[in-house]
Design a protein around this motif. Structure first.
Motif, PDB file in Angstrom:
ATOM      1  N   SER A   8      35.550  33.989  41.659  1.00 47.61           N
ATOM      2  CA  SER A   8      36.158  35.294  41.895  1.00 47.61           C
ATOM      3  C   SER A   8      35.078  36.366  42.031  1.00 47.61           C
ATOM      4  O   SER A   8      33.989  36.268  41.459  1.00 47.61           O
ATOM      5  N   ARG A 254      36.046  46.334  43.492  1.00 51.54           N
ATOM      6  CA  ARG A 254      37.387  45.736  43.442  1.00 51.54           C
ATOM      7  C   ARG A 254      37.482  44.817  42.223  1.00 51.54           C
ATOM      8  O   ARG A 254      36.919  43.740  42.194  1.00 51.54           O
ATOM      9  N   LEU A 256      40.729  44.172  40.650  1.00 52.54           N
ATOM     10  CA  LEU A 256      42.041  43.538  40.624  1.00 52.54           C
ATOM     11  C   LEU A 256      42.440  43.090  42.020  1.00 52.54           C
ATOM     12  O   LEU A 256      42.088  43.722  43.017  1.00 52.54           O
ATOM     13  N   ALA A 257      43.216  42.002  42.087  1.00 58.38           N
ATOM     14  CA  ALA A 257      43.598  41.434  43.378  1.00 58.38           C
ATOM     15  C   ALA A 257      44.401  42.418  44.216  1.00 58.38           C
ATOM     16  O   ALA A 257      44.312  42.418  45.444  1.00 58.38           O
ATOM     17  N   GLU A 258      45.192  43.275  43.557  1.00 58.03           N
ATOM     18  CA  GLU A 258      46.032  44.208  44.315  1.00 58.03           C
ATOM     19  C   GLU A 258      45.266  45.416  44.845  1.00 58.03           C
ATOM     20  O   GLU A 258      45.816  46.223  45.610  1.00 58.03           O
ATOM     21  N   GLN A 259      44.018  45.570  44.457  1.00 55.05           N
ATOM     22  CA  GLN A 259      43.228  46.692  44.958  1.00 55.05           C
ATOM     23  C   GLN A 259      42.699  46.405  46.357  1.00 55.05           C
ATOM     24  O   GLN A 259      42.459  45.251  46.722  1.00 55.05           O
ATOM     25  N   ALA A 260      42.530  47.481  47.129  1.00 49.79           N
ATOM     26  CA  ALA A 260      41.947  47.337  48.458  1.00 49.79           C
ATOM     27  C   ALA A 260      40.472  46.985  48.346  1.00 49.79           C
ATOM     28  O   ALA A 260      39.818  47.305  47.350  1.00 49.79           O
ATOM     29  N   GLU A 261      39.962  46.325  49.364  1.00 49.82           N
ATOM     30  CA  GLU A 261      38.528  46.060  49.415  1.00 49.82           C
ATOM     31  C   GLU A 261      37.788  47.388  49.558  1.00 49.82           C
ATOM     32  O   GLU A 261      38.192  48.236  50.350  1.00 49.82           O
ATOM     33  N   TRP A 331      43.030  50.850  33.674  1.00 50.61           N
ATOM     34  CA  TRP A 331      43.275  49.423  33.729  1.00 50.61           C
ATOM     35  C   TRP A 331      41.956  48.683  33.768  1.00 50.61           C
ATOM     36  O   TRP A 331      40.899  49.229  33.991  1.00 50.61           O
TER      37      TRP A 331
END
Length: 334
Positions: A8, A254, A256-261, A331
C-alpha cells in the motif's frame, strides 16, 4: 534497495512482505528489528527519504525555475538523522523555534539554508538568527518588525550584510483541507491581512538592516488540489512584483483509499510559473518514510450491546509514540 512501491502507498517506498511472510522496510525485517531494539520502534527508510527529496529538486529544475529552494518543515520530523540526510541532499530547513534551529544546525544545515518561521518568535530567537545570518526570516506581525528594527540597529547591519526577510501574508484563501490545519483564511492567527500587508511591506523596506526578498503565504497542510494554490498566487500578485515567492502549504499525501490522488510533484512545482522562490515540500518528504513497529501485548474480548464479541489487539505503544499527534477531530489510517 528498490524504491518501487510494492505494498500500500502508506508504506515507505520499497517495502515488501518477504519470503518469511514478514514486513520488510528499507531492506530490514521488522520482526528482527523489534527483537533487537524493542517496541515501539521507529523505522525510517533512508532510500525513501532520499528519493522524495530528489524528486522535489528534479521537479523544480524541470519546471524551469532558475533559482529555487526546496524547504523541509522540520516540525514534520525533528530528528537529527533525518535532518542531516536532507542537508546532504541540498534541501533547506524551515524552523519555528530556537530548539528546531539548534537541531538544524547540529544536523549540518548551514545557516544560509535555514528559514526562521513562527508567529511568536522571541527576541532571543530573532537575535540568534541575525547573529548566525540565516537564509531568511519570515516576518509575521508588526511587533516583529519593531523587534527586528531595534536588533539590526544595535548590530549596525546595513547594505550587503542586511538580513534577508520575507513578509508573511494571509491571502484569505482557504485550503481544501481540514479546518484544524487550514491557515490561509482571513481569521488565521498567522501573518498580515491583505489590508495591512502593504503597510508591513513599506515598513520593512524602510529599515536599512533588512532586505525584503518577497512574500510568504501558507494556506494549509495536507492539500490535495492545486486550485487553492492558484488562488493564493492571484491574491499575492495584487501586492506587487517581488524577486521571491514562498508558497505554502505543503503537498498533501493520500492516506485513505477514498481520498483523491494528490497532484504530482512536477505539477506542484510548476504551479507558480517560472518565478524564483521556495518550494514548500512541507511534510511530504517524510509522511510515508517511516513505520512504527508495535509488539502485541494481549488480545481482549470486547462485547457489544448484543454480546457479540469482537477481538481487540492492544499494542505496547502509547499515543505519543506515533510522532506528531493529530488533533482528535482529524482522521487517520492505521
Amino acid at each position: 534497495m528498490s524504491t518501487e512501491t510494492i505494498l500500500s502507498d502508506v508504506f515507505p517506498l520499497g517495502s515488501r512482505v518477504n519470503e518469511r511472510g514478514r514486513l520488510e522496510v528499507g531492506g530490514c525485517d521488522t520482526i528482527e528489528l523489534a527483537k533487537e531494539f524493542g517496541t515501539p520502534a521507529y523505522v525510517v527508510a533512508e532510500d525513501d527519504l532520499r528519493a522524495r527529496a530528489r524528486a522535489f529538486l528534479d521537479a523544480g529544475r524541470e519546471a524551469g525555475h532558475a533559482d529555487f529552494n526546496v524547504v523541509f518543515a522540520s516540525k514534520a520530523f525533528p530528528c537529527t538523522a533525518v535532518l542531516a540526510l536532507f542537508a546532504q541532499e541540498g534541501l533547506w530547513c524551515d524552523v519555528a523555534s530556537g530548539g528546531e534551529l539548534h537541531l538544524a544546525l547540529n544536523a549540518g544545515f548551514p545557516p544560509e539554508r535555514i528559514v526562521l518561521h513562527g508567529n511568536a518568535k522571541s527576541e532571543s530567537e530573532l537575535r540568534t538568527a541575525l547573529e548566525l545570518g540565516v537564509g531568511l526570516i519570515v516576518i509575521d506581525n508588526f511587533d516583529e518588525i519593531d523587534r527586528l528594527d531595534r536588533l539590526v540597529g544595535l548590530q549596525g547591519t546595513t547594505g550587503a550584510d542586511a538580513q534577508r526577510v520575507l513578509v508573511r501574508v494571509t491571502p484569505d484563501v482557504r485550503g481544501e483541507t481540514h479546518e484544524k490545519i487550514s491557515t490561509g483564511q482571513a481569521d488565521s492567527k498567522f501573518g498580515f491581512s491583505m489590508e495591512r500587508a502593504r503597510e508591513a511591506i513599506e515598513r520593512v523596506q524602510g529599515i536599512d538592516g533588512l532586505s525584503l526578498q518577497g512574500l510568504h503565504a501558507h494556506i494549509g497542510s495536507q492539500l490535495l488540489a492545486l486550485d487553492p494554490f492558484r488562488a493564493e498566487i492571484a491574491e499575492l500578485a495584487k501586492l506587487g512584483d517581488f524577486p521571491m515567492w514562498d508558497l505554502g502549504g505543503g503537498l498533501g499525501v493520500r492516506y485513505l483509499a477514498e481520498q483523491a490522488e494528490p497532484p504530482s510533484i512536477g505539477s506542484y512545482a510548476a504551479r507558480g510559473g517560472g518565478r524564483a522562490g521556495d518550494e514548500r515540500a512541507g511534510q511530504a518528504p517524510v509522511d510515508r518514510a517511516g513505520q512504527v513497529v508495535e509488539r502485541e501485548r494481549l488480545r481482549h474480548a470486547v462485547y457489544g450491546g448484543e454480546r457479540q464479541a469482537e477481538r481487540l489487539t492492544l499494542g505496547g505503544g502509547r499515543r505519543g509514540d506515533v510522532g506528531q499527534p493529530a488533533p482528535d477531530a482529524l482522521w487517520g489510517a492505521l
